[in-house]
Design a protein around this motif. Sequence first.
Motif, PDB file in Angstrom:
ATOM      1  N   GLY A   1      -8.796   2.870  -3.550  1.00 55.83           N
ATOM      2  CA  GLY A   1      -8.502   4.292  -3.689  1.00 55.83           C
ATOM      3  C   GLY A   1      -7.161   4.532  -4.356  1.00 55.83           C
ATOM      4  N   ALA A   2      -6.149   3.779  -3.936  1.00 55.71           N
ATOM      5  CA  ALA A   2      -4.820   3.938  -4.535  1.00 55.71           C
ATOM      6  C   ALA A   2      -4.824   3.492  -5.992  1.00 55.71           C
TER       7      ALA A   2
ATOM      8  N   ARG B   1      -0.075  -1.580  -9.816  1.00 57.80           N
ATOM      9  CA  ARG B   1       0.132  -2.986  -9.472  1.00 57.80           C
ATOM     10  C   ARG B   1       0.259  -3.170  -7.962  1.00 57.80           C
ATOM     11  N   ALA B   2       0.996  -2.263  -7.316  1.00 55.01           N
ATOM     12  CA  ALA B   2       1.149  -2.355  -5.862  1.00 55.01           C
ATOM     13  C   ALA B   2      -0.191  -2.145  -5.160  1.00 55.01           C
ATOM     14  N   ALA B   3      -0.989  -1.177  -5.652  1.00 57.61           N
ATOM     15  CA  ALA B   3      -2.296  -0.919  -5.061  1.00 57.61           C
ATOM     16  C   ALA B   3      -3.221  -2.121  -5.231  1.00 57.61           C
ATOM     17  N   ARG B   4      -3.140  -2.744  -6.390  1.00 59.79           N
ATOM     18  CA  ARG B   4      -3.986  -3.923  -6.634  1.00 59.79           C
ATOM     19  C   ARG B   4      -3.573  -5.074  -5.711  1.00 59.79           C
TER      20      ARG B   4
ATOM     21  N   ARG C   1       0.821  -1.199   0.000  1.00 60.30           N
ATOM     22  CA  ARG C   1       0.000   0.000   0.000  1.00 60.30           C
ATOM     23  C   ARG C   1       0.860   1.255   0.000  1.00 60.30           C
ATOM     24  N   GLU C   2       1.914   1.256   0.800  1.00 61.23           N
ATOM     25  CA  GLU C   2       2.806   2.420   0.861  1.00 61.23           C
ATOM     26  C   GLU C   2       3.573   2.581  -0.447  1.00 61.23           C
ATOM     27  N   MET C   3       3.936   1.460  -1.067  1.00 54.07           N
ATOM     28  CA  MET C   3       4.575   1.532  -2.388  1.00 54.07           C
ATOM     29  C   MET C   3       3.666   2.225  -3.383  1.00 54.07           C
TER      30      MET C   3
END
Length: 365
Positions: free
Chosen positions: A93-94, A84-87, A53-55
């Motif tokens: 939201g990200a 990709r990181a958010a997924r 998530r932080e990425m």
Amino acid sequence: MARVAQQDRPKDKAFAPEYQGALGSLSVNSSLAEVLAKGIEEVRAAERAGEQREMARCGLAVAEAYRRLGRVAEADAAWKSSYRAARSAQDVGAMAWALWSGGTLARQRGTLALAYRLLGLAAEMGERGGDVMVRSYSLAGLAETGRIQGDYQAVGELHEQLLAEARRRGEARHAVWALEGIAQMHRNTGSYDKALALFEEAAETAGRADDRRGRAWALRGIADVVSVRDGDVERALALLTEAESACLEMKLSGALAYNHKMRGNVLYRAGQYAQARDTYAQALAEFQEMDEPRGTALSRLGLAKSLARLGGNPAETAVELAGLRRTLDRIGLTHARDMVDKAAAELGVGPLPDAGGRVEEAATR
């Protein structure tokens, strides 16, 4: 670095919602070099810690810094990495913010169909994830894409709606964007008095909110109107010089290139064709370096007109204008024919061969 929640920010000051996670305390006026360096550092730290998530959140700032610096290949890779990181983190939201960044980049690169698709997905995902801010920014992106195509009837109401929402939520930066967009439409349809009043309101709002980027764009709009309406070359150039200082300080490559193109416009209108030629050439090089097709084409148009005024070969001018018309029509900017044909008539080299398309007159960011 301390995190700052959006609801904790002063309502009367501009902020950058794309600076998230560990970068949440960065100012809207932070230089892009600073944003990029800190963003890359935090993305790497998050990657080492396995924090997807932080990425995603920090990667968004990296993507936006690359985009605004004109480093489009790196921006493209960064927004996709953020998505990709958010997924992976199942952070809707990200994911929406990453799609917004990708859609904004697509518009900047002149791939407008892709911009519509990505921004539409971002708006839908923002609504599904309950992120009002990314939904508003994505709708604004759709509105701006329509505006630069000249579809004012379709997007004028959306600009007004977003302005009302921004004012209601106390989002000064977003209000400034909407004011400038509405002003630009008035300017392009000849309502110079309305345009000037709105650009001035945008500049004042940005000034109160300490939004130097928004103020720089508003000053550019004021300069354009006082040049075309009043013929006030001295004031227009002074406003552009003030705006340029902010662009240089914050490393705003795209805004700086558009500032230089506008300076070329002011000089051309004043009959200072040699200076206009040199200024358009400078802007052209800047746009080409950042692979910005719309700015490149508009700078080429100004350069062609300046060279024609300085005694250029009429046949070569006609060929260049016809090529520009095809280029802008291919991008999807529906004002191409009017502006290029107007230039051809003004320079006495029309009618142009291979009529089709119309050249874009609206300026954007």
